[in-house]
Design a protein around this motif. Sequence first.
Motif, short mmCIF file in Angstrom:
data_model
loop_
_atom_site.label_atom_id
_atom_site.label_comp_id
_atom_site.label_asym_id
_atom_site.label_seq_id
_atom_site.Cartn_x
_atom_site.Cartn_y
_atom_site.Cartn_z
N PHE A 13 0.86 -1.17 0.00
CA PHE A 13 0.00 0.00 0.00
C PHE A 13 0.90 1.23 0.00
N THR A 14 0.46 2.24 -0.70
CA THR A 14 1.24 3.47 -0.73
C THR A 14 0.32 4.67 -0.71
N GLU A 15 0.77 5.72 -0.07
CA GLU A 15 0.05 7.00 -0.09
C GLU A 15 0.53 7.83 -1.26
N LEU A 20 5.86 5.53 -7.80
CA LEU A 20 6.11 4.27 -8.49
C LEU A 20 6.26 4.46 -9.99
N LEU A 21 5.89 5.61 -10.48
CA LEU A 21 5.88 5.83 -11.92
C LEU A 21 7.06 6.66 -12.42
N SER A 22 7.86 7.20 -11.53
CA SER A 22 8.96 8.06 -11.99
C SER A 22 10.21 7.83 -11.15
N GLY A 23 11.33 8.26 -11.68
CA GLY A 23 12.58 8.19 -10.95
C GLY A 23 13.10 6.78 -10.84
N PHE A 24 13.81 6.53 -9.73
CA PHE A 24 14.46 5.24 -9.55
C PHE A 24 13.51 4.15 -9.09
N TYR A 40 -1.42 -5.97 -9.66
CA TYR A 40 -2.81 -5.59 -9.59
C TYR A 40 -2.89 -4.30 -8.78
N LEU A 41 -3.46 -3.28 -9.36
CA LEU A 41 -3.61 -1.99 -8.68
C LEU A 41 -5.06 -1.77 -8.31
N TYR A 42 -5.30 -1.47 -7.06
CA TYR A 42 -6.64 -1.18 -6.57
C TYR A 42 -6.61 0.16 -5.86
N PRO A 43 -7.46 1.07 -6.25
CA PRO A 43 -7.48 2.36 -5.54
C PRO A 43 -8.02 2.18 -4.13
N PRO A 58 -4.24 -4.61 7.43
CA PRO A 58 -3.02 -5.34 7.08
C PRO A 58 -2.08 -5.47 8.27
N THR A 59 -1.39 -6.58 8.33
CA THR A 59 -0.36 -6.79 9.35
C THR A 59 0.96 -6.33 8.76
N VAL A 60 1.61 -5.44 9.45
CA VAL A 60 2.89 -4.91 8.98
C VAL A 60 3.99 -5.59 9.78
N MET A 61 4.94 -6.16 9.06
CA MET A 61 6.07 -6.82 9.69
C MET A 61 7.34 -6.17 9.18
N GLU A 62 8.09 -5.55 10.08
CA GLU A 62 9.34 -4.91 9.67
C GLU A 62 10.48 -5.90 9.88
N LEU A 63 11.29 -6.01 8.86
CA LEU A 63 12.46 -6.88 8.93
C LEU A 63 13.70 -6.02 8.80
N HIS A 64 14.69 -6.30 9.60
CA HIS A 64 15.93 -5.55 9.56
C HIS A 64 17.09 -6.50 9.37
N GLN A 65 17.96 -6.14 8.47
CA GLN A 65 19.16 -6.94 8.22
C GLN A 65 20.36 -6.09 8.60
#
Length: 105
Positions: A13-15, A20-24, A40-43, A58-65
């Motif tokens: 999910f993104t605000e 996602l459409l420009s730059g790197f 699949y894109l859903y508004p 959604p369950t958010v799981m942060e992983l750190h390496q």
Amino acid sequence: QKQPQCSGFVKGFTESAEGLLSGFAKVDKVLKALRVRRLYLYPRFQDSVRQELEENPPTVMELHQSLSPLQKEIQHCIAAAVKVCIRELKQSTTKLEWSDSDLSI
């Protein structure tokens, strides 16, 4: 060496979908990096999506390496090089006002 085919999916999910459409961070690069074939894109404002997210947040799981010592050294060298570039840019550009908060690393 290729890894065997695995089944799975990635939900995201993104605000800021424009990012996602420009730059790197172009979508095709992200898909290749994640080895995902379909997107699949859903508004989020669609009622069915909003309702689903409310019912099943959604369950958010942060992983750190941790970085290896060599990776830490590379990171330090890159940060030092960027700081030097920023300092030189600030000195050579007299028409713009720079604040330390704008260009801090």
